[in-house]
Write a protein that holds these residues in place. Sequence first.
Motif, PDB file in Angstrom:
ATOM      1  N   LYS A  65      -1.687  13.725  -8.781  1.00 58.87           N
ATOM      2  CA  LYS A  65      -1.137  12.817  -9.799  1.00 58.87           C
ATOM      3  C   LYS A  65      -1.766  11.429  -9.687  1.00 58.87           C
ATOM      4  O   LYS A  65      -2.198  10.863 -10.692  1.00 58.87           O
ATOM      5  N   SER A  66      -1.813  10.910  -8.450  1.00 53.22           N
ATOM      6  CA  SER A  66      -2.368   9.565  -8.276  1.00 53.22           C
ATOM      7  C   SER A  66      -3.839   9.546  -8.674  1.00 53.22           C
ATOM      8  O   SER A  66      -4.311   8.592  -9.294  1.00 53.22           O
ATOM      9  N   THR A  67      -4.546  10.617  -8.317  1.00 51.61           N
ATOM     10  CA  THR A  67      -5.965  10.695  -8.646  1.00 51.61           C
ATOM     11  C   THR A  67      -6.158  10.697 -10.159  1.00 51.61           C
ATOM     12  O   THR A  67      -6.974   9.949 -10.701  1.00 51.61           O
ATOM     13  N   GLY A  85       3.764   2.228  -5.213  1.00 51.70           N
ATOM     14  CA  GLY A  85       4.863   1.966  -4.309  1.00 51.70           C
ATOM     15  C   GLY A  85       4.729   2.805  -3.054  1.00 51.70           C
ATOM     16  O   GLY A  85       5.571   2.755  -2.165  1.00 51.70           O
ATOM     17  N   GLU A  86       3.694   3.597  -2.994  1.00 50.85           N
ATOM     18  CA  GLU A  86       3.554   4.532  -1.875  1.00 50.85           C
ATOM     19  C   GLU A  86       2.366   4.206  -0.992  1.00 50.85           C
ATOM     20  O   GLU A  86       2.380   4.486   0.190  1.00 50.85           O
ATOM     21  N   GLU A  87       1.308   3.683  -1.619  1.00 50.57           N
ATOM     22  CA  GLU A  87       0.095   3.436  -0.856  1.00 50.57           C
ATOM     23  C   GLU A  87      -0.206   1.947  -0.854  1.00 50.57           C
ATOM     24  O   GLU A  87       0.156   1.243  -1.792  1.00 50.57           O
ATOM     25  N   ALA A  88      -0.889   1.504   0.180  1.00 51.67           N
ATOM     26  CA  ALA A  88      -1.315   0.103   0.222  1.00 51.67           C
ATOM     27  C   ALA A  88      -2.493  -0.071  -0.719  1.00 51.67           C
ATOM     28  O   ALA A  88      -3.177   0.898  -1.057  1.00 51.67           O
ATOM     29  N   ILE A 105       3.073   3.408 -12.812  1.00 54.59           N
ATOM     30  CA  ILE A 105       4.015   3.152 -11.729  1.00 54.59           C
ATOM     31  C   ILE A 105       4.035   4.394 -10.837  1.00 54.59           C
ATOM     32  O   ILE A 105       4.502   5.453 -11.244  1.00 54.59           O
ATOM     33  N   ASP A 106       3.512   4.260  -9.638  1.00 60.30           N
ATOM     34  CA  ASP A 106       3.356   5.424  -8.740  1.00 60.30           C
ATOM     35  C   ASP A 106       4.176   5.163  -7.474  1.00 60.30           C
ATOM     36  O   ASP A 106       3.733   4.452  -6.602  1.00 60.30           O
ATOM     37  N   SER A 107       5.358   5.640  -7.311  1.00 59.76           N
ATOM     38  CA  SER A 107       6.104   6.530  -8.159  1.00 59.76           C
ATOM     39  C   SER A 107       7.475   5.922  -8.480  1.00 59.76           C
ATOM     40  O   SER A 107       7.869   4.962  -7.829  1.00 59.76           O
TER      41      SER A 107
HETATM   42 MG    MG Z   1       0.366  10.046  -5.086  1.00 62.47          MG
END
Ligand code: MG
Length: 468
Positions: free
Chosen positions: A102-104, A125-128, A172-174
């Motif tokens: 999804k992020s990709t 909101g999940e990765e730096a 917006i992830d996620s």
């Molecule tokens: Mg992701």
Amino acid sequence: MAKRTQTFVCQNCGSVTGRWQGKCEACGEWNTIVEESATAASGPPALRSPRKGRVFALEPLAGEAHETPRLPSGLPELDRVTGGGFVRGSVLLVGGDPGIGKSTLLIQAAAALAKAGHRAVYISGEEAVAQVRLRADRLGLAGALVELAAETSVEDIVATLSKGKPPRLVVIDSIQTMWTDTVDSAPGTVTQVRASAQALIRYAKTSGTAVILVGHVTKDGQIAGPRVVEHMVDAVLSFEGEGGHQFRILRAVKNRFGPTDEIGVFEMTGLGLQEVSNPSELFLSERDLGAPGTAVFAGIEGTRPVLVEIQALVAPSSLGTPRRAVVGWDPSRLSMVLAVLDAHCGVRLGSHDVYLNVAGGLRIQEPAADLAAAAALVSSLANAPLPADAVYFGEISLSGAIRPVAQPTARLKEAAKLGFGRAIIPEAGRADTAAESGLAITAIAGLSTMVADIAARGTRPRLAETRG
Ligand code: MG
Ligand code: TYD
């Protein structure tokens, strides 16, 4: 000061109860009720003297049109699923298993938009930020002018986005990692997810920005928590794929601005997701030519014909209740086909295990796949390979008759394009379709004709095996 109250909220459907219960009475799920604290202000409205209403202007339906309401993403497969691009002011929820891509997909979409000169913002909101950059680097998107942030406070996000020219796209992830000050519950709870989604939806509607929310999926395939969010957003897309396969399928579950039966097909490669414009080639690429138990189904996904291999394995069972396992198809459809084979064609599978698999990780929903599934099943049982250049489609009725299906011409054309030489299709309605395709057509009226045909070529002539 607002009064604090404890409420119990079902994390599946969002219904509120006054006390803890094992089972939610609204949706019937077990162990989904969680205690959440809420200030009275966000709970049911307290009785207050009504404020004087503000008068607002009503607008005619035939108002002036705004600038192009749709913005193509630059990824045609994604646009196919959304119905032609992101609609201004719309909110899209993209769900999928962890690690499916999804992020990709969304960083690629944001980069494509930025490349086309639009302002695109990606909030993780999940990765730096460094992690997102690293991924973009790997994808060869490092040069794209996507604006990044690692943030989880909805108020801060909306305040930041409201500065300057509104972006065309915000990812917006996620949504599960977002939280808003207006409610006290922990991030990820239904109350937080719903309030955060509401704030972001309000932002989208007022600014005209298209907002994409990423949602996680629970183990039974539902978008976790935000069942409630599904009702609030304009479209819900689901990103699916089988563990071992590199194919990824994007499917619209709900779409206020477009069709819901289109699929987008991607392939996960070392360089991110590549679009697959001709999925049939991909689904048939690893085909086991000449093995018994495989049949090629000429299907339609949305407006696009898709050829896919259906594999069946039928083997004597050692269990009292034989096993029925299906991947990529409706299990009750399989039971129905087995019952018709038994009742009308003398194919007894009561003491056999039956496995059915749709190759490539595709999930078929059309009844038109009945005939291909039946062909694969009989082929496996009779140990009779089906002709490698044949495609099948047709719906099986309970009487054993083969019923016509939609868009036969498109199916046949796709088969001819991919080098298939013959097609086994329903007798009804063949006249207008067969002529132009250039395939050798076998039109059948009943299932028993096809079964006898396949069995005659097999090495296990007696189909009806009964034990003990
Ligand atoms: Mg992701
Ligand atoms: P990701 O987009 O992080 O998934 P999600 O956001 O849905 O959790 O995708 C992660 C997976 O994709 C990971 O298993 C590695 C794989 N991948 C590739 O194969 N190639 C790539 O170029 C990238 C970026 C990821």
